[in-house]
Design a protein around this motif. Structure first.
Motif, PDB file in Angstrom:
ATOM      1  N   ASP A  61      20.325  13.180 -16.567  1.00 14.62           N
ATOM      2  CA  ASP A  61      20.228  14.332 -17.468  1.00 14.62           C
ATOM      3  C   ASP A  61      18.927  14.304 -18.267  1.00 14.62           C
ATOM      4  OD1 ASP A  61      22.991  15.141 -16.945  1.00 14.62           O
ATOM      5  OD2 ASP A  61      23.521  13.326 -18.059  1.00 14.62           O
ATOM      6  N   GLY A  62      18.340  13.136 -18.382  1.00 12.81           N
ATOM      7  CA  GLY A  62      17.133  13.044 -19.205  1.00 12.81           C
ATOM      8  C   GLY A  62      16.426  11.716 -19.004  1.00 12.81           C
ATOM      9  N   VAL A  63      15.327  11.587 -19.717  1.00 10.89           N
ATOM     10  CA  VAL A  63      14.484  10.391 -19.590  1.00 10.89           C
ATOM     11  C   VAL A  63      14.266   9.786 -20.974  1.00 10.89           C
ATOM     12  CG1 VAL A  63      12.158   9.572 -18.997  1.00 10.89           C
ATOM     13  CG2 VAL A  63      13.291  11.252 -17.542  1.00 10.89           C
ATOM     14  N   ILE A  64      14.360   8.477 -21.046  1.00  5.55           N
ATOM     15  CA  ILE A  64      13.969   7.766 -22.270  1.00  5.55           C
ATOM     16  C   ILE A  64      12.697   6.976 -21.962  1.00  5.55           C
ATOM     17  CG2 ILE A  64      14.578   5.942 -23.902  1.00  5.55           C
ATOM     18  CD1 ILE A  64      17.476   6.783 -23.668  1.00  5.55           C
ATOM     19  N   PHE A  65      11.635   7.286 -22.701  1.00  3.91           N
ATOM     20  CA  PHE A  65      10.393   6.517 -22.574  1.00  3.91           C
ATOM     21  C   PHE A  65      10.401   5.427 -23.639  1.00  3.91           C
ATOM     22  CE2 PHE A  65       9.143  10.708 -20.899  1.00  3.91           C
ATOM     23  CZ  PHE A  65       8.596  10.338 -19.684  1.00  3.91           C
ATOM     24  N   ALA A  66      10.329   4.202 -23.189  1.00  2.00           N
ATOM     25  CA  ALA A  66      10.279   3.077 -24.130  1.00  2.00           C
ATOM     26  C   ALA A  66       9.064   2.239 -23.772  1.00  2.00           C
ATOM     27  CB  ALA A  66      11.543   2.238 -24.010  1.00  2.00           C
ATOM     28  N   ALA A  67       8.063   2.307 -24.595  1.00  2.00           N
ATOM     29  CA  ALA A  67       6.832   1.562 -24.285  1.00  2.00           C
ATOM     30  C   ALA A  67       6.654   0.436 -25.287  1.00  2.00           C
ATOM     31  CB  ALA A  67       5.625   2.491 -24.345  1.00  2.00           C
ATOM     32  N   ALA A  68       6.161  -0.675 -24.795  1.00  2.00           N
ATOM     33  CA  ALA A  68       5.829  -1.772 -25.707  1.00  2.00           C
ATOM     34  C   ALA A  68       4.659  -1.333 -26.592  1.00  2.00           C
ATOM     35  CB  ALA A  68       5.437  -3.013 -24.910  1.00  2.00           C
ATOM     36  N   SER A  69       4.726  -1.678 -27.861  1.00  2.00           N
ATOM     37  CA  SER A  69       3.628  -1.346 -28.766  1.00  2.00           C
ATOM     38  C   SER A  69       2.318  -1.895 -28.210  1.00  2.00           C
ATOM     39  CB  SER A  69       3.868  -1.978 -30.142  1.00  2.00           C
ATOM     40  OG  SER A  69       4.961  -1.365 -30.755  1.00  2.00           O
ATOM     41  N   PHE A  70       1.278  -1.101 -28.295  1.00  2.00           N
ATOM     42  CA  PHE A  70      -0.067  -1.464 -27.852  1.00  2.00           C
ATOM     43  C   PHE A  70      -0.161  -1.710 -26.338  1.00  2.00           C
ATOM     44  CE2 PHE A  70       0.309  -2.943 -32.295  1.00  2.00           C
ATOM     45  CZ  PHE A  70      -0.580  -2.044 -32.863  1.00  2.00           C
ATOM     46  N   CYS A  71       0.819  -1.203 -25.606  1.00  2.00           N
ATOM     47  CA  CYS A  71       0.753  -1.338 -24.139  1.00  2.00           C
ATOM     48  C   CYS A  71      -0.059  -0.169 -23.595  1.00  2.00           C
ATOM     49  CB  CYS A  71       2.157  -1.343 -23.540  1.00  2.00           C
ATOM     50  SG  CYS A  71       2.138  -1.311 -21.738  1.00  2.00           S
ATOM     51  N   ASP A  72      -1.311  -0.425 -23.263  1.00  2.00           N
ATOM     52  CA  ASP A  72      -2.189   0.643 -22.797  1.00  2.00           C
ATOM     53  C   ASP A  72      -1.639   1.369 -21.568  1.00  2.00           C
ATOM     54  OD1 ASP A  72      -4.117   0.675 -24.704  1.00  2.00           O
ATOM     55  OD2 ASP A  72      -5.584  -0.505 -23.594  1.00  2.00           O
ATOM     56  N   PRO A  73      -1.253   0.637 -20.511  1.00  2.00           N
ATOM     57  CA  PRO A  73      -0.824   1.371 -19.314  1.00  2.00           C
ATOM     58  C   PRO A  73       0.330   2.330 -19.600  1.00  2.00           C
ATOM     59  CG  PRO A  73      -1.113  -0.955 -18.807  1.00  2.00           C
ATOM     60  CD  PRO A  73      -1.255  -0.826 -20.284  1.00  2.00           C
ATOM     61  N   LEU A 122       0.819  -1.216   0.000  1.00  2.00           N
ATOM     62  CA  LEU A 122       0.000   0.000   0.000  1.00  2.00           C
ATOM     63  C   LEU A 122       0.849   1.262   0.000  1.00  2.00           C
ATOM     64  CD1 LEU A 122      -2.765  -0.909   2.634  1.00  2.00           C
ATOM     65  CD2 LEU A 122      -2.928  -1.072   0.150  1.00  2.00           C
ATOM     66  N   HIS A 123       1.914   1.228   0.796  1.00  2.00           N
ATOM     67  CA  HIS A 123       2.639   2.478   1.049  1.00  2.00           C
ATOM     68  C   HIS A 123       4.033   2.540   0.438  1.00  2.00           C
ATOM     69  CE1 HIS A 123      -0.717   3.493   3.496  1.00  2.00           C
ATOM     70  NE2 HIS A 123      -0.504   2.493   4.328  1.00  2.00           N
ATOM     71  N   LYS A 124       4.541   1.413  -0.002  1.00  2.00           N
ATOM     72  CA  LYS A 124       5.901   1.435  -0.540  1.00  2.00           C
ATOM     73  C   LYS A 124       5.978   0.947  -1.982  1.00  2.00           C
ATOM     74  CE  LYS A 124       8.045   0.871   3.971  1.00  2.00           C
ATOM     75  NZ  LYS A 124       8.781  -0.016   4.884  1.00  2.00           N
ATOM     76  N   GLY A 125       4.835   0.636  -2.568  1.00  2.00           N
ATOM     77  CA  GLY A 125       4.833   0.175  -3.958  1.00  2.00           C
ATOM     78  C   GLY A 125       5.252   1.301  -4.891  1.00  2.00           C
ATOM     79  N   LYS A 126       6.024   0.957  -5.901  1.00  2.00           N
ATOM     80  CA  LYS A 126       6.480   1.971  -6.850  1.00  2.00           C
ATOM     81  C   LYS A 126       5.315   2.500  -7.686  1.00  2.00           C
ATOM     82  CE  LYS A 126      11.326   0.780  -7.333  1.00  2.00           C
ATOM     83  NZ  LYS A 126      12.428   0.303  -8.197  1.00  2.00           N
ATOM     84  N   ALA A 127       5.452   3.704  -8.139  1.00  2.00           N
ATOM     85  CA  ALA A 127       4.392   4.347  -8.929  1.00  2.00           C
ATOM     86  C   ALA A 127       4.468   3.878 -10.372  1.00  2.00           C
ATOM     87  CB  ALA A 127       4.541   5.859  -8.860  1.00  2.00           C
ATOM     88  N   THR A 128       3.862   2.752 -10.653  1.00  2.00           N
ATOM     89  CA  THR A 128       3.852   2.254 -12.033  1.00  2.00           C
ATOM     90  C   THR A 128       2.547   2.679 -12.702  1.00  2.00           C
ATOM     91  OG1 THR A 128       2.623   0.223 -11.682  1.00  2.00           O
ATOM     92  CG2 THR A 128       4.952   0.163 -11.139  1.00  2.00           C
ATOM     93  N   ALA A 129       2.468   2.416 -13.991  1.00  2.00           N
ATOM     94  CA  ALA A 129       1.253   2.773 -14.729  1.00  2.00           C
ATOM     95  C   ALA A 129       0.079   1.886 -14.335  1.00  2.00           C
ATOM     96  CB  ALA A 129       1.509   2.664 -16.227  1.00  2.00           C
ATOM     97  N   SER A 130       0.351   0.770 -13.699  1.00  2.00           N
ATOM     98  CA  SER A 130      -0.725  -0.134 -13.293  1.00  2.00           C
ATOM     99  C   SER A 130      -1.300   0.237 -11.930  1.00  2.00           C
ATOM    100  CB  SER A 130      -0.209  -1.575 -13.216  1.00  2.00           C
ATOM    101  OG  SER A 130       0.231  -1.984 -14.471  1.00  2.00           O
ATOM    102  N   ARG A 131      -0.762   1.256 -11.343  1.00  2.00           N
ATOM    103  CA  ARG A 131      -1.164   1.641  -9.983  1.00  2.00           C
ATOM    104  C   ARG A 131      -1.802   3.023 -10.039  1.00  2.00           C
ATOM    105  NH1 ARG A 131       1.312   0.164  -4.723  1.00  2.00           N
ATOM    106  NH2 ARG A 131       1.095   1.916  -3.312  1.00  2.00           N
TER     107      ARG A 131
END
Lengths: 462, 397
Positions: free
Chosen positions: B333-345, B303-312
């Protein structure tokens, strides 16, 4: 679903509310229920347009697991972004809205309802009747049967910066509602949802008022079930998919629990009963459909951008939908559920838990099998929409399993909810026509022997 | 995972990397056979690769096995179960099941990741009716007396069902021991994270990924030892800092990027200091409380220590705050967003996270991949351009 009925006195497919400028021909005369629904919707959007001046609080929420009676008890006005999106699809506006959202960084891969809503919001938030929708005082996140709902309201929270209250409805993974699941939903209603509504409206919940609403819901649900079950007649007096999405408008949206909804469904039922008596089929875009050659069960939502074209493909060939699962996303009343005024919070929990997309894949297959058998269907069609993983993931297995269990052949077509880029008219039409020809051949016995062991499949076959 | 570790034989970490690679073989199930031989009658339960209470499984003597799909394996039967617009991992997981690659498992857990994995749980029930399959509904209400209560009952239900199939009964003693082991792993992973941050040239992200993923089918205590061994060995490496940019890699990873993609990002001049690649193993921020009721402690940690993922669900605070904090901690210095194709979350989350980055002046780039992506040239060029731009931007600043 849409918010306007189509009646047997209309000439062509009725457009959705506020569809001025639509290519669809407007009916000349309408059934009484249709006129009533149109009036109800117009009044609702009028109320929304003056909500702020009138001191009414507005809650945005979703169709599956909607808490309309609870909102009604607080005199809050609901706005349903899914319905706004599908209305935009029917009005030919969704393509531009989706483009607007994609220009803002939203992926082409994700739900087009979400993008349509975001695009509409960013271009003035004009609702289906041409009036600007009020901003929400509350985002009521009924997280039932669709993961995307959660993301959708996280996105809207960024846009509106208003309170969000989450109602997490556990998934019926094993096809049952356990006491623990029910208690969890009731606990959230007590600890989160109701206190938040009380804070926003400045009113305490009146349980008696809620119960009165639930009692009216029950009456409307009784009538709706009779309307659904009328499709067991031959000819069927209703179309349970294309026509059905008009019938569910009031009960899935702002009106469940109201006297208006009761009056609408009782009136609709009377009209349907009249058609049964007269041996008459429903109105379709191709006219009254008495010559019903193929009885189909349909799984999956319609493609709203080409709703009438899609419907025409059926009606032109004499195919009628006798039952569908999309018309059950906002409640499986025909499986026995009724709102219970004696147990207001428990019954809201049961309702939310029982929605179609909150049921496991095996349960969905069981339900479809039941529909195919109970409604004496010749076949079934799966319209697999790209946008909706909640519906679509697993549909190829549904196709296979249903054919195996029932011996009834299925067809599989692909489109989208409101993204017009994904509606391949010729492809879908060809598939549907081939499928219906095959059904015809089967009926005449030519293919009966050939398909006795291995049903003919249109679509993906492993 | 098919790529071999590339460390030379005289590298202090060569031996541990080789072992880590062996542990990830056979789609993550390589250690199961040996474990079952040692633990006659023991159950091995697979789980999809976002948060699953592995502690609970270990407490009742079950071996948790993270299943990551089939990478670049050719998919033949799995494709017939999903339309083209569904992501890749469910089809490859079904392929593994239908081709007998998961026969050593006694069941599967499908945590609440998204609608696809949710529906996959039902498909699994039908495809493998003799095996145990459970959907784990993770609470999105984080009040202990509401969501916590529900989650506790879910955990008890799961433990009870597995006990009926031969696992040990859930006991405080067993759970306390498993929590201790998990905390050892937490300490080891924190050391690995610190080394990546302080001396990234000693710890390529591809190795950190391999060593973390190697814990997918071994117990936490054993994995902690492996990670500690790797950290010690990597610390012995000499070498100089590279003129690379420091990035956080974000993707809410369920479907894993190909190993070659991670290496391509590194070769393009990006030191991946922090990532969310292993949300099945590295999900918690901090240790689980070892005092008090252990089941309450496990629930409280989620509840209190789970990482902030897209599923939460992120109901409190601003969306993206956790990412900004991650960037700050990693001195990235920066962020790379790499999402699986068709991954809704991941894809629905991304615009909100990008907005947060924009607001904080953090440069980012984004691309999509599939677990079986075979060509990385375009991604490498994009990452290279990003890396150059960040460096130029820093110089100008």
């Amino acid at each position: 679903m849409s918010l306007v009925t189509i009646g047997n006195k209309g000439l062509k497919g009725a457009p959705p509310a506020g569809a001025e400028g639509s290519a669809v021909t407007v009916p000349v005369t309408k059934d009484a229920s249709q006129q009533r629904q149109k009036r109800m919707i117009a009044e609702h959007f009028d109320r929304l347009s003056t909500a702020k001046e009138d001191g009414k609080k507005v809650a945005y929420t979703f169709v599956p697991g909607n808490l309309t009676e609870l909102m009604g008890a607080f005199e809050m006005l609901p706005v349903l972004p899914e319905i706004n999106a599908l209305q935009s699809g029917m009005r030919g506006k969704s393509g531009a809205y989706i483009s607007e959202a994609e220009r803002g960084g939203h992926s082409e891969d994700v739900c087009s309802y979400v993008k349509c809503d975001i695009g509409m919001l960013r271009t003035g938030n004009v609702g289906p009747t041409g009036k600007v929708l009020p901003k929400p005082d509350l985002l009521l996140l009924s997280y039932t049967g669709c993961f995307t709902f959660m993301k959708w309201f996280e996105l809207l929270k960024e846009e509106y910066n208003c309170p969000v209250v989450m109602l997490h409805v556990p998934y019926q993974a094993d096809g049952i509602i356990t006491p623990e699941m029910r208690q969890y939903v009731v606990d959230q209603l007590k600890s989160d949802v109701i206190p938040q509504m009380e804070q926003i409206t400045g009113k305490k919940l009146n349980l008696d008022k809620l119960s009165e609403q639930l009692a009216r819901s029950r009456r409307a649900e009784d009538a709706l079930v009779k309307v659904w079950e009328s499709a067991k007649n031959k000819p069927s007096p209703i179309d349970g998919y294309f026509g059905g999405v008009y019938y569910i408008g009031p009960i899935f949206s702002a009106f469940r629990g109201s006297e208006d909804a009761v009056a609408y469904y009782e009136e609709l039922l009377a009209e349907v009963n009249e058609r049964i008596k007269d041996g008459e089929g429903p109105m379709t875009p191709a006219g009254v459909m008495n010559n019903q050659k193929y009885r189909l069960v349909v799984e999956g939502p319609p493609s709203w951008t080409h709703f009438n074209e899609f419907w025409n493909m059926f009606s032109n060939e004499g195919a009628i939908a006798v039952a569908s699962t999309y018309t059950r996303v906002g409640g499986l009343y025909d499986q026995g559920f009724r709102h219970d005024p004696q147990d207001p919070l428990g019954t809201l929990a049961d309702y939310c838990l029982g929605c179609y997309t909150n049921r496991s894949l095996p349960s969905r297959i069981d339900l479809l099998e039941k529909y195919i058998k109970q409604y004496s269907a010749d076949g079934f069609l799966i319209n697999s929409v790209k946008s909706c993983n909640s519906f679509s993931a697993g549909q190829l297995m549904i196709l296979r399993e249903l054919e195996k269990r029932t011996g009834v052949p299925g067809a599989f077509v692909e489109s989208d909810l409101v993204d017009p880029r994904y509606f391949g008219k010729a492809n879908i039409e060809n598939r549907l026509q081939s499928y219906l020809q095959m059904l015809e051949a089967r009926k005449s016995g030519a293919l009966a022997a050939a398909t006795a062991e291995k049903p003919f499949v249109i679509g993906s076959n492993p | 995972m098919t790529a071999e570790p590339t460390a030379p034989q005289n590298d202090p970490a060569a031996a541990v990397l080789k072992r880590a690679h062996a542990l990830t073989a056979d789609y993550g199930t390589a250690p199961v056979k040996a474990w079952k031989e040692k633990n006659q009658g023991g159950l091995a339960i697979g789980h999809m690769p976002i948060y699953t209470p592995r502690v609970l499984l270990e407490a009742i003597g079950v071996l948790p096995v993270a299943i990551y799909g089939a990478g670049d394996k050719d998919i033949i039967r799995g494709d017939s179960y999903f339309q083209s617009y569904i992501c890749h991992i469910p089809r490859s997981t079904i392929e593994l099941g239908l081709t007998g690659m998961l026969d050593s498992l006694d069941g599967m857990i499908f945590p609440a990741i998204c609608d696809v994995i949710r529906n996959l749980s039902g498909m699994w029930q039908m495809l493998f009716p003799k095996k145990w399959a459970a959907y784990l509904d993770l609470p999105q209400n984080f009040r202990p007396e509401v969501g916590g209560r529900f989650y506790k009952l879910e955990l008890k239900r799961m433990a009870r069902e597995l006990h009926e199939r031969g696992a040990k009964a859930l006991s405080d003693e067993g759970l306390r021991a498993a929590i201790k082991d998990e905390n050892l792993r937490r300490v080891a992973l924190d050391k690995l994270a610190a080394l990546r941050s302080d001396a990234s040239w000693r710890v390529p992200a591809s190795e950190a990924y391999l060593v973390t993923r190697a814990g997918g089918a071994i117990r936490a205590r054993e994995h902690a030892a492996l990670v500690e061994e790797y950290v010690a060995a990597a610390n012995k490496r000499s070498g100089q800092p590279k003129d690379n940019v420091r990035v956080v890699l974000v993707g809410s990873f369920c479907e894993q990027p190909p190993f070659g993609l991670i290496k391509s990002l590194e070769r393009a001049g990006c030191d991946i200091i922090s990532d969310d690649l292993q949300l099945g193993i590295d999900y918690m921020e901090g240790a689980i409380d070892e005092k008090g009721d252990p089941l309450d402690a496990l629930v409280d940690a989620f509840l209190h220590k789970g990482k902030a993922t897209a599923s939460r669900y992120i109901g409190e605070g601003r969306k993206g705050a956790a990412l900004l904090d991650q960037v700050k901690r990693a001195k990235a210095d920066g962020v790379i967003f790499a999402a699986a194709s068709f991954c809704d979350p991941a894809l629905l989350d991304q615009p909100m996270l990008e907005t947060a980055c924009e607001g904080a002046g953090i440069p980012f780039t984004s691309f999509k991949y599939a677990e079986n992506t075979g060509q990385f040239q375009v991604i490498r060029e994009q990452a290279g351009a990003f890396s150059d731009a960040v460096r130029l931007w820093e110089s100008a600043a």
